[in-house]
Design a protein around this motif. Structure first.
Motif, PDB file in Angstrom:
ATOM      1  N   ARG A 185       0.829  -1.204   0.000  1.00  0.00           N
ATOM      2  CA  ARG A 185       0.000   0.000   0.000  1.00  0.00           C
ATOM      3  C   ARG A 185       0.865   1.256   0.000  1.00  0.00           C
ATOM      4  NH1 ARG A 185      -3.561  -1.543   5.115  1.00  0.00           N
ATOM      5  NH2 ARG A 185      -1.428  -1.760   5.826  1.00  0.00           N
ATOM      6  N   LEU A 186       0.225   2.352  -0.352  1.00  0.00           N
ATOM      7  CA  LEU A 186       0.867   3.666  -0.370  1.00  0.00           C
ATOM      8  C   LEU A 186       1.682   3.878   0.905  1.00  0.00           C
ATOM      9  CD1 LEU A 186       0.529   6.177  -2.287  1.00  0.00           C
ATOM     10  CD2 LEU A 186      -1.180   6.989  -0.656  1.00  0.00           C
ATOM     11  N   GLY A 187       2.936   4.254   0.758  1.00  0.00           N
ATOM     12  CA  GLY A 187       3.759   4.548   1.925  1.00  0.00           C
ATOM     13  C   GLY A 187       4.486   3.356   2.513  1.00  0.00           C
ATOM     14  N   ASP A 188       4.163   2.149   2.044  1.00  0.00           N
ATOM     15  CA  ASP A 188       4.861   0.953   2.554  1.00  0.00           C
ATOM     16  C   ASP A 188       6.335   0.971   2.165  1.00  0.00           C
ATOM     17  OD1 ASP A 188       2.734  -0.253   3.807  1.00  0.00           O
ATOM     18  OD2 ASP A 188       2.371  -1.753   2.244  1.00  0.00           O
ATOM     19  N   ARG A 189       7.093   0.189   2.930  1.00  0.00           N
ATOM     20  CA  ARG A 189       8.478  -0.100   2.537  1.00  0.00           C
ATOM     21  C   ARG A 189       8.495  -1.540   2.037  1.00  0.00           C
ATOM     22  NH1 ARG A 189       9.124   2.373   7.514  1.00  0.00           N
ATOM     23  NH2 ARG A 189      10.197   4.383   7.467  1.00  0.00           N
ATOM     24  N   VAL A 190       8.946  -1.714   0.811  1.00  0.00           N
ATOM     25  CA  VAL A 190       8.951  -3.060   0.222  1.00  0.00           C
ATOM     26  C   VAL A 190      10.348  -3.410  -0.266  1.00  0.00           C
ATOM     27  CG1 VAL A 190       7.987  -4.559  -1.566  1.00  0.00           C
ATOM     28  CG2 VAL A 190       6.526  -2.845  -0.471  1.00  0.00           C
ATOM     29  N   MET A 191      10.817  -4.563   0.197  1.00  0.00           N
ATOM     30  CA  MET A 191      12.114  -5.059  -0.254  1.00  0.00           C
ATOM     31  C   MET A 191      11.898  -5.931  -1.495  1.00  0.00           C
ATOM     32  SD  MET A 191      14.729  -7.610   1.764  1.00  0.00           S
ATOM     33  CE  MET A 191      15.411  -6.391   2.888  1.00  0.00           C
ATOM     34  N   VAL A 192      12.621  -5.614  -2.553  1.00  0.00           N
ATOM     35  CA  VAL A 192      12.545  -6.408  -3.786  1.00  0.00           C
ATOM     36  C   VAL A 192      13.892  -7.096  -3.958  1.00  0.00           C
ATOM     37  CG1 VAL A 192      12.156  -6.368  -6.276  1.00  0.00           C
ATOM     38  CG2 VAL A 192      10.907  -4.777  -4.794  1.00  0.00           C
ATOM     39  N   ILE A 193      13.883  -8.424  -3.916  1.00  0.00           N
ATOM     40  CA  ILE A 193      15.148  -9.162  -3.998  1.00  0.00           C
ATOM     41  C   ILE A 193      15.333  -9.722  -5.407  1.00  0.00           C
ATOM     42  CG2 ILE A 193      16.515 -11.049  -3.038  1.00  0.00           C
ATOM     43  CD1 ILE A 193      14.867 -10.860  -0.480  1.00  0.00           C
ATOM     44  N   LEU A 226       5.930  -0.462  -8.059  1.00  0.00           N
ATOM     45  CA  LEU A 226       5.816  -0.044  -6.659  1.00  0.00           C
ATOM     46  C   LEU A 226       6.138   1.441  -6.513  1.00  0.00           C
ATOM     47  CD1 LEU A 226       7.485  -3.105  -4.896  1.00  0.00           C
ATOM     48  CD2 LEU A 226       5.058  -2.504  -4.823  1.00  0.00           C
ATOM     49  N   ALA A 227       7.205   1.880  -7.182  1.00  0.00           N
ATOM     50  CA  ALA A 227       7.584   3.294  -7.083  1.00  0.00           C
ATOM     51  C   ALA A 227       6.456   4.179  -7.606  1.00  0.00           C
ATOM     52  CB  ALA A 227       8.879   3.551  -7.860  1.00  0.00           C
ATOM     53  N   LYS A 235       8.038   2.894  -1.041  1.00  0.00           N
ATOM     54  CA  LYS A 235       9.490   3.048  -0.947  1.00  0.00           C
ATOM     55  C   LYS A 235      10.127   1.686  -1.194  1.00  0.00           C
ATOM     56  CE  LYS A 235      13.151   4.642   2.135  1.00  0.00           C
ATOM     57  NZ  LYS A 235      13.477   5.233   3.444  1.00  0.00           N
ATOM     58  N   VAL A 236      10.899   1.574  -2.269  1.00  0.00           N
ATOM     59  CA  VAL A 236      11.474   0.284  -2.656  1.00  0.00           C
ATOM     60  C   VAL A 236      12.917   0.160  -2.177  1.00  0.00           C
ATOM     61  CG1 VAL A 236      12.098  -1.220  -4.583  1.00  0.00           C
ATOM     62  CG2 VAL A 236       9.998   0.152  -4.693  1.00  0.00           C
ATOM     63  N   LEU A 237      13.186  -0.934  -1.458  1.00  0.00           N
ATOM     64  CA  LEU A 237      14.553  -1.291  -1.094  1.00  0.00           C
ATOM     65  C   LEU A 237      14.970  -2.385  -2.068  1.00  0.00           C
ATOM     66  CD1 LEU A 237      13.022  -0.283   1.545  1.00  0.00           C
ATOM     67  CD2 LEU A 237      14.706  -1.595   2.823  1.00  0.00           C
ATOM     68  N   ALA A 238      15.756  -2.051  -3.044  1.00  0.00           N
ATOM     69  CA  ALA A 238      16.158  -3.022  -4.065  1.00  0.00           C
ATOM     70  C   ALA A 238      17.391  -3.777  -3.592  1.00  0.00           C
ATOM     71  CB  ALA A 238      16.454  -2.309  -5.382  1.00  0.00           C
ATOM     72  N   VAL A 239      17.341  -5.100  -3.726  1.00  0.00           N
ATOM     73  CA  VAL A 239      18.449  -5.946  -3.276  1.00  0.00           C
ATOM     74  C   VAL A 239      18.957  -6.763  -4.456  1.00  0.00           C
ATOM     75  CG1 VAL A 239      19.120  -7.829  -1.730  1.00  0.00           C
ATOM     76  CG2 VAL A 239      17.383  -6.160  -0.995  1.00  0.00           C
ATOM     77  N   GLY A 255      13.543   3.307 -10.072  1.00  0.00           N
ATOM     78  CA  GLY A 255      12.693   3.933  -9.063  1.00  0.00           C
ATOM     79  C   GLY A 255      12.953   3.493  -7.634  1.00  0.00           C
ATOM     80  N   ALA A 256      13.953   2.636  -7.427  1.00  0.00           N
ATOM     81  CA  ALA A 256      14.260   2.201  -6.058  1.00  0.00           C
ATOM     82  C   ALA A 256      14.745   3.398  -5.238  1.00  0.00           C
ATOM     83  CB  ALA A 256      15.339   1.116  -6.078  1.00  0.00           C
ATOM     84  N   ALA A 257      14.373   3.420  -3.943  1.00  0.00           N
ATOM     85  CA  ALA A 257      14.819   4.487  -3.054  1.00  0.00           C
ATOM     86  C   ALA A 257      16.193   4.166  -2.479  1.00  0.00           C
ATOM     87  CB  ALA A 257      13.806   4.670  -1.921  1.00  0.00           C
ATOM     88  N   VAL A 258      16.444   2.871  -2.272  1.00  0.00           N
ATOM     89  CA  VAL A 258      17.681   2.415  -1.647  1.00  0.00           C
ATOM     90  C   VAL A 258      18.139   1.159  -2.371  1.00  0.00           C
ATOM     91  CG1 VAL A 258      18.741   1.632   0.516  1.00  0.00           C
ATOM     92  CG2 VAL A 258      16.780   3.179   0.598  1.00  0.00           C
ATOM     93  N   PHE A 259      19.449   1.000  -2.518  1.00  0.00           N
ATOM     94  CA  PHE A 259      19.984  -0.240  -3.083  1.00  0.00           C
ATOM     95  C   PHE A 259      20.808  -0.930  -2.015  1.00  0.00           C
ATOM     96  CE2 PHE A 259      23.329  -2.686  -5.208  1.00  0.00           C
ATOM     97  CZ  PHE A 259      22.569  -3.494  -6.041  1.00  0.00           C
ATOM     98  N   LEU A 260      20.541  -2.212  -1.795  1.00  0.00           N
ATOM     99  CA  LEU A 260      21.267  -2.983  -0.793  1.00  0.00           C
ATOM    100  C   LEU A 260      21.977  -4.146  -1.467  1.00  0.00           C
ATOM    101  CD1 LEU A 260      18.420  -3.180   1.905  1.00  0.00           C
ATOM    102  CD2 LEU A 260      20.276  -1.510   1.774  1.00  0.00           C
ATOM    103  N   ASN A 261      23.241  -4.315  -1.126  1.00  0.00           N
ATOM    104  CA  ASN A 261      24.048  -5.363  -1.744  1.00  0.00           C
ATOM    105  C   ASN A 261      24.406  -6.448  -0.731  1.00  0.00           C
ATOM    106  OD1 ASN A 261      27.400  -5.744  -2.861  1.00  0.00           O
ATOM    107  ND2 ASN A 261      25.605  -6.508  -3.929  1.00  0.00           N
TER     108      ASN A 261
END
Ligand SMILES: [Zn+2]
Length: 339
Positions: free
Chosen positions: A163-171, A184-185, A190-194, A208-214
């Motif tokens: 939903r709007l405003g959620d934080r979602v991790m996409v692996i 999602l963006a 807010k997308v946390l791309a992994v 459109g990811a807000a954050v990238f995690l490695n």
């Protein structure tokens, strides 16, 4: 017609002349204009997952132009542009009757994957109901990527209930992950791309990811806590499906959070009943997409909400090079294109 044939697992595919199919009653002959290449093709080549009878023509992301129609086909005419829904569903079972046709247990095959020849060929012959009109302004190559990656992304996002405003991790920021991130963006998430490939950071942010995690494993769960006010992420969409990604994804969820498993490998992952019950976490599966998910994905391209993920094209003659390129890793998608 020219076609790439899989004669034995592991490949390589052989480019050969084959008889051009003729559309029977109710069928459409489609001139292939673009065909996507993805991880499903590598699984087929490697003998993991579906096992079509050999020799076989792969290619399950097909877009093309109608060349001829069989008797009784009124909805398409030669020259029409179309994308292919690749599950040949029965139309009569409880799943087909309730718009969950991707779960049909009586499928007549999957285009380019099981029993039905696919788009690594100049022509494809299919029942007319497998075709969906390609909207004006959507290229064949983008239309092709909707046929698996796109519809799978739409279905996974819906299964997530984000939903709007959620934080979602996409692996996993491959084809599906790139479109999931865009969807999602666009929806205010807010997308946390992994991704295990650190070089995908710029690509993920451009989607459109807000954050990238490695990170991976416990480090990933710790980072997820860190960037989500210490409570964990609302949803996880795992497009990879390794034991390590599913475990890390599950550990990254907040209480009451939901993980959607889209990608899969032979690896199971340990699931703690206590962790599941006491935190009211959810784990759900998501299989490809419905016919309507494909139609909606094409509309989102037509309306400009989604941007192309195609980064490289190859001719059919170079299909083995294209598969090797995919195996070596890339940002974005590879598509075979035909004149
Ligand atoms: Zn069915």
């Amino acid at each position: 017609m020219k076609a790439a044939l899989l004669h034995k697992l592991g490949g390589p595919l052989a480019i050969e002349e084959r008889p051009q199919p003729q559309p029977a009653a109710g069928e459409v002959l489609l001139k292939t204009r673009a065909c996507g290449i993805d991880g499903t093709d590598l699984k087929l080549l490697d003998g993991f997952g579906y096992a079509p009878e050999l020799p076989f023509v792969m290619g399950h992301e097909v877009a093309g132009q109608v060349a001829a129609v069989g008797a009784g086909v009124n909805e398409f005419a030669p020259g029409d542009r179309a994308a292919v829904y690749n599950f040949l569903t029965c139309g009569a079972c409880p799943y087909c009757r309730t718009f969950r046709e991707q779960l049909c247990p009586q499928m007549g095959g999957i285009v380019g994957v099981l029993d039905v020849a696919g788009g690594y060929a100049e022509y494809v012959c299919l029942p007319a109901q497998q075709l969906i009109a390609l909207p004006d302004g959507v290229s064949y190559r983008d239309g092709a990527t909707c046929c698996d990656a796109g519809m799978t992304a739409i279905h996974a996002v819906e299964r997530s209930g984000a939903r709007l405003g959620d934080r979602v991790m996409v692996i996993g920021i491959g084809g599906v992950g790139s479109i999931v991130t865009q969807l999602l963006a666009a929806a205010g998430v807010k997308v946390l791309a992994v991704d295990s490939d650190a070089a995908k950071e710029d690509w993920a942010l451009s989607m459109g990811a807000a954050v990238f995690l490695n990170e991976a494993g416990d480090d990933l769960a710790a980072r997820a806590q860190c960037v989500s006010e210490g409570i964990g992420v609302d949803r996880v969409i795992d497009v990879v499906g390794l034991a390590g990604t599913m475990s890390a994804g599950f550990a990254s969820l907040r209480r009451g959070g939901r993980m959607v498993v889209v990608g899969y490998t032979p690896e199971p992952f340990p699931l703690s009943g206590k962790e599941l019950a006491q935190n009211e976490k959810e784990v759900v599966g998501s299989r490809a997409g419905r016919r309507d998910d494909l139609r909606r994905c094409l509309e989102l391209y037509a309306g400009g909400t989604l941007r192309s993920i195609v980064r490289q094209t190859y001719a059919l003659d170079a299909v083995n090079e294209a598969l090797a390129h995919l195996r070596a890793g890339l940002r974005g998608r590879i598509v075979l294109t035909f004149d």
